[in-house]
Design an enzyme around this catalytic site. Structure first.
Site, PDB file in Angstrom:
ATOM      1  CE  LYS A 162      -1.527   1.286   4.091  1.00  0.00           C
ATOM      2  NZ  LYS A 162      -1.137   2.904   4.508  1.00  0.00           N
ATOM      3  CG  ASN A 163       2.432   2.564   3.625  1.00  0.00           C
ATOM      4  OD1 ASN A 163       1.326   2.981   3.429  1.00  0.00           O
ATOM      5  ND2 ASN A 163       3.183   2.455   4.823  1.00  0.00           N
TER       6      ASN A 163
ATOM      7  CB  CYS B 263      -2.680  10.954  12.366  1.00  0.00           C
ATOM      8  SG  CYS B 263      -1.173  10.887  13.194  1.00  0.00           S
TER       9      CYS B 263
ATOM     10  NE  ARG C  20       2.142  10.042  10.271  1.00  0.00           N
ATOM     11  CZ  ARG C  20       1.746   9.378   9.542  1.00  0.00           C
ATOM     12  NH1 ARG C  20       0.492   8.849   9.677  1.00  0.00           N
ATOM     13  NH2 ARG C  20       2.499   8.850   8.313  1.00  0.00           N
TER      14      ARG C  20
ATOM     15  CG  ASP D  19       4.737   1.525   9.273  1.00  0.00           C
ATOM     16  OD1 ASP D  19       3.741   2.149   9.268  1.00  0.00           O
ATOM     17  OD2 ASP D  19       5.735   1.860   9.176  1.00  0.00           O
TER      18      ASP D  19
ATOM     19  NE  ARG E 295      -7.517   4.764   6.280  1.00  0.00           N
ATOM     20  CZ  ARG E 295      -6.531   5.299   7.052  1.00  0.00           C
ATOM     21  NH1 ARG E 295      -6.641   5.181   8.632  1.00  0.00           N
ATOM     22  NH2 ARG E 295      -5.726   6.081   6.602  1.00  0.00           N
TER      23      ARG E 295
HETATM   24  N1  EPU Z   1       8.869  13.921  10.167  1.00  0.00           N
HETATM   25  C1  EPU Z   1       9.016  15.473  10.530  1.00  0.00           C
HETATM   26  N2  EPU Z   1       8.667  16.343   9.593  1.00  0.00           N
HETATM   27  C2  EPU Z   1       8.278  16.161   8.330  1.00  0.00           C
HETATM   28  C3  EPU Z   1       8.308  14.653   7.950  1.00  0.00           C
HETATM   29  C4  EPU Z   1       8.623  13.696   8.888  1.00  0.00           C
HETATM   30  O1  EPU Z   1       9.116  15.653  11.882  1.00  0.00           O
HETATM   31  O2  EPU Z   1       8.155  17.101   7.569  1.00  0.00           O
HETATM   32  C5  EPU Z   1       9.112  12.843  11.122  1.00  0.00           C
HETATM   33  C6  EPU Z   1       7.574  12.379  11.192  1.00  0.00           C
HETATM   34  O3  EPU Z   1       6.840  12.734  12.298  1.00  0.00           O
HETATM   35  C7  EPU Z   1       8.232  11.086  11.930  1.00  0.00           C
HETATM   36  C8  EPU Z   1       9.468  10.587  10.972  1.00  0.00           C
HETATM   37  O4  EPU Z   1      10.058  11.982  10.513  1.00  0.00           O
HETATM   38  O5  EPU Z   1       8.748  10.908  13.090  1.00  0.00           O
HETATM   39  C9  EPU Z   1       9.346   9.968   9.668  1.00  0.00           C
HETATM   40  O6  EPU Z   1       8.252  10.213   9.025  1.00  0.00           O
HETATM   41  P1  EPU Z   1       8.081   9.895   7.527  1.00  0.00           P
HETATM   42  O7  EPU Z   1       7.933  11.293   6.847  1.00  0.00           O
HETATM   43  O8  EPU Z   1       9.156   8.869   6.992  1.00  0.00           O
HETATM   44  O9  EPU Z   1       6.685   9.170   7.249  1.00  0.00           O
HETATM   45  P2  EPU Z   1       5.547   9.460   6.416  1.00  0.00           P
HETATM   46  O10 EPU Z   1       6.258   9.382   4.969  1.00  0.00           O
HETATM   47  O11 EPU Z   1       4.606  10.366   6.549  1.00  0.00           O
HETATM   48  C10 EPU Z   1       5.259   6.734   5.953  1.00  0.00           C
HETATM   49  C11 EPU Z   1       4.205   5.742   6.046  1.00  0.00           C
HETATM   50  C12 EPU Z   1       3.793   5.392   7.482  1.00  0.00           C
HETATM   51  C13 EPU Z   1       5.146   5.172   8.138  1.00  0.00           C
HETATM   52  C14 EPU Z   1       6.297   6.048   7.976  1.00  0.00           C
HETATM   53  C15 EPU Z   1       7.640   5.816   8.565  1.00  0.00           C
HETATM   54  C16 EPU Z   1       2.610   6.284   4.035  1.00  0.00           C
HETATM   55  C17 EPU Z   1       1.359   6.580   3.421  1.00  0.00           C
HETATM   56  N3  EPU Z   1       3.014   6.288   5.346  1.00  0.00           N
HETATM   57  O12 EPU Z   1       4.835   8.012   6.424  1.00  0.00           O
HETATM   58  O13 EPU Z   1       2.866   4.216   7.356  1.00  0.00           O
HETATM   59  O14 EPU Z   1       4.870   4.708   9.631  1.00  0.00           O
HETATM   60  O15 EPU Z   1       6.517   6.377   6.478  1.00  0.00           O
HETATM   61  O16 EPU Z   1       8.007   4.671   7.928  1.00  0.00           O
HETATM   62  O17 EPU Z   1       3.675   5.737   3.365  1.00  0.00           O
HETATM   63  C18 EPU Z   1       1.228   3.136   7.893  1.00  0.00           C
HETATM   64  O18 EPU Z   1       1.048   2.360   7.020  1.00  0.00           O
HETATM   65  O19 EPU Z   1       0.286   2.438   9.085  1.00  0.00           O
HETATM   66  C19 EPU Z   1       1.893   4.246   8.252  1.00  0.00           C
HETATM   67  C20 EPU Z   1       1.553   5.216   9.032  1.00  0.00           C
END
Ligand code: EPU
Length: 438
Positions: free
Chosen positions: A25-26, A120, A125, A310, A400
């Protein structure tokens, strides 16, 4: 689509057999977004039939994309022209991954108006790294509180050093610089499989992006992308969930359609606990928890290729059944909504500063509720291992992230079914159920 009624699980049945893992999915979500960069048709194989995917397709249809399912998990996407650069903000607010529409629309149309992703249920986030990276490479960005308004020049130049490893932030900045002219360098990039898969997809359409999977990614703008066909990677989070579920029931399971290399951190921890994990070639692995007593382990969830955040709640559910004291630390998110629910099942978990000190014991069935995808999966794993009947609510979130979870677990020996719809109380009119963003 999978029903959203609560799951009724009778624990104690060891999982046994073979299961095919679904596509990721991701990985699929940003690849679908990236399809906006070409005016030619794209066929994607390995798209899971999940609510988040359907929500994203609704958003794309609003932007001018025609989406047709051409196979069980194959999707043809065609965006000959963007009809608008303004996203439907209510839909965008349901899906964290939709923030990458900013980069995609900027590449294709040099302009984007994208809803700010909402809160969330499992953690803070922020999107500050998305904003800083885009700004550093030439994007003009304004946030009016509800919507990001952004424009970009034809020629993109510049570099950004991410302050932390961010999957979505890296994807967004890459997307913004793919089309047009100039050269952009991103440093301290996320090496996550979902970044690499999106870049492989874009390069297969003619993009010039180098270094994905390493700390430094360089993007040279190209005038256009052509159409093509691409297969999305298997879901390592789903695979990890099934591996952990098999161990929690002290069963044995063969998984197919997996990339064992993506799961090394999980395999290593399970091995350390006493599980026999065998990689069977490039796309299959076997987990056997029947041979030895399991022991406790300390786990730190961190960025890929480390143990995935995750899977943290799901691994915690397993550790709650393993004699001895385990310590679970999550360096990425403060995901703890599963803890009070596991306590209700008899688990012994002390929570201090988001660190879980878990003393293994036997769990008992009761009624619990998952607040997001992964805490829901954790409760299913706990229920599979528990004595007696557990009713897991919050299946709306769970479904989801996992396609046909109950039917697929039942196919490997779990005693699990959905409650009949009429047995479920309907919320009174006017009650708005919270949306957990992934
Ligand atoms: N972060 C910041 N600032 C930013 C972006 C991220 O501080 O601008 C922090 C976040 O708060 C977190 C860390 O950096 O502590 C990593 O966040 P990341 O941006 O890597 O996460 P994401 O891209 O928003 C994706 C997955 C998540 C998964 C995370 C970490 C999707 C849609 N979501 O989120 O998946 O937990 O990477 O691997 O791809 C799930 O599938 O249940 C899920 C939440």
């Amino acid at each position: 689509m999978t029903p959203d009624t609560p799951l009724i699980i009778h624990g104690g049945q060891p999982l046994r057999g073979t299961l095919a893992v679904q596509p990721s999915k991701n990985a699929a979500l940003p690849i679908i977004v990236a399809s906006l960069l070409t005016s030619e048709p794209v066929t994607l194989h390995g798209i899971p039939r999940l609510r988040d995917i359907h929500t994203l397709l609704d958003i794309l249809s609003h932007l001018g994309t025609r989406a047709d399912w051409v196979g069980a998990h194959s999707l043809r996407l065609h965006t000959p022209e963007l009809t608008t650069t303004v996203t439907p903000h209510a839909l965008v607010g349901q899906l964290r991954a939709s923030i990458t529409l900013l980069g995609a629309l900027l590449s294709r149309a040099h302009e984007a108006h994208v809803g700010v992703p909402g809160g969330c249920t499992f953690s803070e986030r922020p999107v500050d790294q998305h904003v800083k990276a885009l700004t550093a490479i030439g994007v003009n960005l304004r946030d009016d509180g509800d919507v990001f308004h952004a424009t970009r020049p034809r020629v993109m130049h510049g570099s950004y050093l991410f302050e932390l490893l961010t999957v979505g932030g890296t994807q967004n900045a890459v997307l913004a610089a793919v089309l047009g002219e100039g050269e952009v360098t991103l440093e301290h990039c996320s090496p996550d499989t979902d970044v690499v898969d999106m870049v492989n997809f874009l390069n297969s359409l003619g993009a010039d992006i180098r270094g994905a999977g390493t700390p430094t990614i360089t993007i040279r703008g190209v005038p256009r992308l052509h159409g093509g066909e691409y297969r999305v990677i298997p879901d390592r989070l789903e695979a990890g969930t099934f591996m952990i579920a098999a161990v929690a029931t002290r069963g044995q399971l063969t998984l197919t359609n997996v990339n064992p290399a993506h799961l090394r951190a999980v395999s290593n921890k399970l091995t350390e606990m006493g599980v026999a994990v065998t990689e069977l070639g490039e796309d299959s692995l076997h987990v056997d928890a029947t041979q030895r007593d399991l022991g406790p382990v300390n786990v730190t969830a961190t960025e890929y290729p480390g143990f995935p955040t995750d899977l943290q709640p799901i691994m915690s559910a397993l550790l709650a059944t393993v004699p001895g004291t385990s310590v679970m630390t999550d360096r990425i998110y403060a995901r703890t909504t599963h803890v009070p629910e596991l306590l209700r099942m008899g688990a012994s978990i002390e929570l201090a500063d988001h660190v879980q000190v878990i003393r293994g014991t036997s769990l008992r069935g009761t009624s619990v509720r998952g607040a997001d995808i992964r805490s829901g999966a954790a409760l299913v794993v706990a229920a599979l291992a528990a004595d007696g009947e557990t009713v897991v609510d919050g299946v709306r979130h769970l479904s989801r992230g996992y396609e046909d979870l109950a039917a697929r677990l039942a196919s490997i020996g779990a005693d699990i079914r959905h409650a009949e719809p009429e047995a479920v109380a309907v919320p009174p009119t006017g009650v708005v159920l919270p949306v957990a963003m992934d």
